[in-house]
Write an enzyme that holds these catalytic residues in place. Structure first.
Site, PDB file in Angstrom:
ATOM      1  N   GLY A  69     -23.916 -14.186  93.615  1.00  0.00           N
ATOM      2  CA  GLY A  69     -24.912 -14.842  94.455  1.00  0.00           C
ATOM      3  C   GLY A  69     -25.999 -15.462  93.602  1.00  0.00           C
ATOM      4  O   GLY A  69     -26.240 -15.026  92.471  1.00  0.00           O
ATOM      5  N   GLN A  71     -33.959 -19.209  91.569  1.00  0.00           N
ATOM      6  CA  GLN A  71     -33.468 -18.754  90.261  1.00  0.00           C
ATOM      7  C   GLN A  71     -33.142 -19.908  89.317  1.00  0.00           C
ATOM      8  O   GLN A  71     -33.007 -19.709  88.122  1.00  0.00           O
ATOM      9  CB  GLN A  71     -32.235 -17.855  90.424  1.00  0.00           C
ATOM     10  CG  GLN A  71     -32.563 -16.512  91.076  1.00  0.00           C
ATOM     11  CD  GLN A  71     -31.326 -15.660  91.214  1.00  0.00           C
ATOM     12  OE1 GLN A  71     -30.585 -15.792  92.174  1.00  0.00           O
ATOM     13  NE2 GLN A  71     -31.071 -14.797  90.247  1.00  0.00           N
ATOM     14  N   CYS A 103     -28.854  -8.442  88.848  1.00  0.00           N
ATOM     15  CA  CYS A 103     -29.354  -9.777  89.183  1.00  0.00           C
ATOM     16  C   CYS A 103     -29.186 -10.685  87.969  1.00  0.00           C
ATOM     17  O   CYS A 103     -29.465 -10.271  86.848  1.00  0.00           O
ATOM     18  CB  CYS A 103     -30.833  -9.665  89.556  1.00  0.00           C
ATOM     19  SG  CYS A 103     -31.607 -11.237  89.937  1.00  0.00           S
ATOM     20  N   LEU A 104     -28.754 -11.918  88.199  1.00  0.00           N
ATOM     21  CA  LEU A 104     -28.565 -12.856  87.085  1.00  0.00           C
ATOM     22  C   LEU A 104     -29.892 -13.151  86.371  1.00  0.00           C
ATOM     23  O   LEU A 104     -29.887 -13.556  85.218  1.00  0.00           O
ATOM     24  CB  LEU A 104     -27.939 -14.162  87.578  1.00  0.00           C
ATOM     25  CG  LEU A 104     -26.483 -14.058  88.063  1.00  0.00           C
ATOM     26  CD1 LEU A 104     -26.003 -15.402  88.592  1.00  0.00           C
ATOM     27  CD2 LEU A 104     -25.558 -13.571  86.957  1.00  0.00           C
ATOM     28  N   HIS A 117     -29.899  -9.288  98.999  1.00  0.00           N
ATOM     29  CA  HIS A 117     -30.474  -9.555  97.675  1.00  0.00           C
ATOM     30  C   HIS A 117     -30.943 -11.008  97.561  1.00  0.00           C
ATOM     31  O   HIS A 117     -32.066 -11.277  97.124  1.00  0.00           O
ATOM     32  CB  HIS A 117     -29.406  -9.236  96.618  1.00  0.00           C
ATOM     33  CG  HIS A 117     -29.814  -9.501  95.207  1.00  0.00           C
ATOM     34  ND1 HIS A 117     -29.924  -8.510  94.262  1.00  0.00           N
ATOM     35  CD2 HIS A 117     -30.129 -10.654  94.559  1.00  0.00           C
ATOM     36  CE1 HIS A 117     -30.300  -9.045  93.106  1.00  0.00           C
ATOM     37  NE2 HIS A 117     -30.417 -10.345  93.255  1.00  0.00           N
ATOM     38  N   GLU A 118     -30.092 -11.938  97.975  1.00  0.00           N
ATOM     39  CA  GLU A 118     -30.431 -13.364  97.823  1.00  0.00           C
ATOM     40  C   GLU A 118     -31.521 -13.778  98.801  1.00  0.00           C
ATOM     41  O   GLU A 118     -32.407 -14.571  98.456  1.00  0.00           O
ATOM     42  CB  GLU A 118     -29.186 -14.234  98.000  1.00  0.00           C
ATOM     43  CG  GLU A 118     -28.055 -13.951  97.007  1.00  0.00           C
ATOM     44  CD  GLU A 118     -28.491 -13.925  95.552  1.00  0.00           C
ATOM     45  OE1 GLU A 118     -29.457 -14.622  95.182  1.00  0.00           O
ATOM     46  OE2 GLU A 118     -27.882 -13.171  94.767  1.00  0.00           O
ATOM     47  N   HIS A 122     -34.825 -12.900  97.466  1.00  0.00           N
ATOM     48  CA  HIS A 122     -35.315 -13.844  96.447  1.00  0.00           C
ATOM     49  C   HIS A 122     -36.163 -14.957  97.076  1.00  0.00           C
ATOM     50  O   HIS A 122     -37.107 -15.442  96.461  1.00  0.00           O
ATOM     51  CB  HIS A 122     -34.139 -14.519  95.719  1.00  0.00           C
ATOM     52  CG  HIS A 122     -33.663 -13.783  94.498  1.00  0.00           C
ATOM     53  ND1 HIS A 122     -34.485 -13.460  93.442  1.00  0.00           N
ATOM     54  CD2 HIS A 122     -32.428 -13.337  94.150  1.00  0.00           C
ATOM     55  CE1 HIS A 122     -33.784 -12.833  92.501  1.00  0.00           C
ATOM     56  NE2 HIS A 122     -32.530 -12.737  92.911  1.00  0.00           N
TER      57      HIS A 122
HETATM   58 ZN    ZN Z   1     -30.954 -11.835  91.995  1.00  0.00          ZN
END
Ligand code: ZN
Length: 158
Positions: free
Chosen positions: A46, A51, A88-89, A130-131, A134
């Site tokens: 995701g 991000q 998380c990326l 999660h997304e 963000h």
């Molecule tokens: Zn994330």
């Protein structure tokens, strides 16, 4: 399509609230295409627009069963609890246990502006939550489970 730079924890933009997408135009399509490519190249499930430095309420998710694009997403329903490792990326190399709903129902617009409803369980439910977090400047490390919760809910991993 292009791979965009993924912002990391130190970047203050990750704490900002993203704005509603109002224009469903070429620029949005390009953003979504780039986000999908960036997520794929980073081996993620995701990615939120913030991000890659764009404060718009847009998310891409692919947990292995196809790409989902969520524009202006909202969680409609939550059911059950899962306690599992989350990463998380934007926080490479880190992981932590979180409590998330086992199943969620989400409403979002697609790239053409049409509203759709999606249901996801386990990893997909976790990715939705999660997304969407963000988009409000929330990072999973804000929601780490404590030891008592980890003991109680155990590893209910997908
Ligand atoms: Zn994330």
């Amino acid at each position: 399509m292009a791979i965009r730079k993924i912002r990391t924890e130190e970047d203050a933009i990750l704490r900002k609230k993203s704005r509603t997408v109002e224009k469903f135009d070429e620029r949005l399509f390009e953003l979504l295409d780039d986000m999908a490519e960036t997520m794929k190249s980073a081996d993620g499930v995701g990615l939120a627009a913030v991000q890659v430095g764009v404060l718009r309420r847009a998310v891409v998710i692919d947990v292995g069963d196809g790409l989902i694009e969520l524009i202006n997403p909202e969680i409609l329903e939550e059911e059950g609890v899962q306690c599992s490792l989350e990463g998380c990326l934007s926080l490479p190399g880190k992981q932590g246990y979180t409590l998330r709903p086992k199943t969620v129902k989400v409403k979002a617009q697609n790239r053409n502006g049409n509203w759709c409803v999606y249901k996801g369980s386990d990893l997909k439910a976790k990715a939705f939550c999660h997304e969407i977090d963000h988009l409000d400047g929330i990072i999973y490390t804000d929601k780490l489970a404590n030891q008592e919760e980890i003991d109680k809910y155990g590893e209910t991993e997908e």
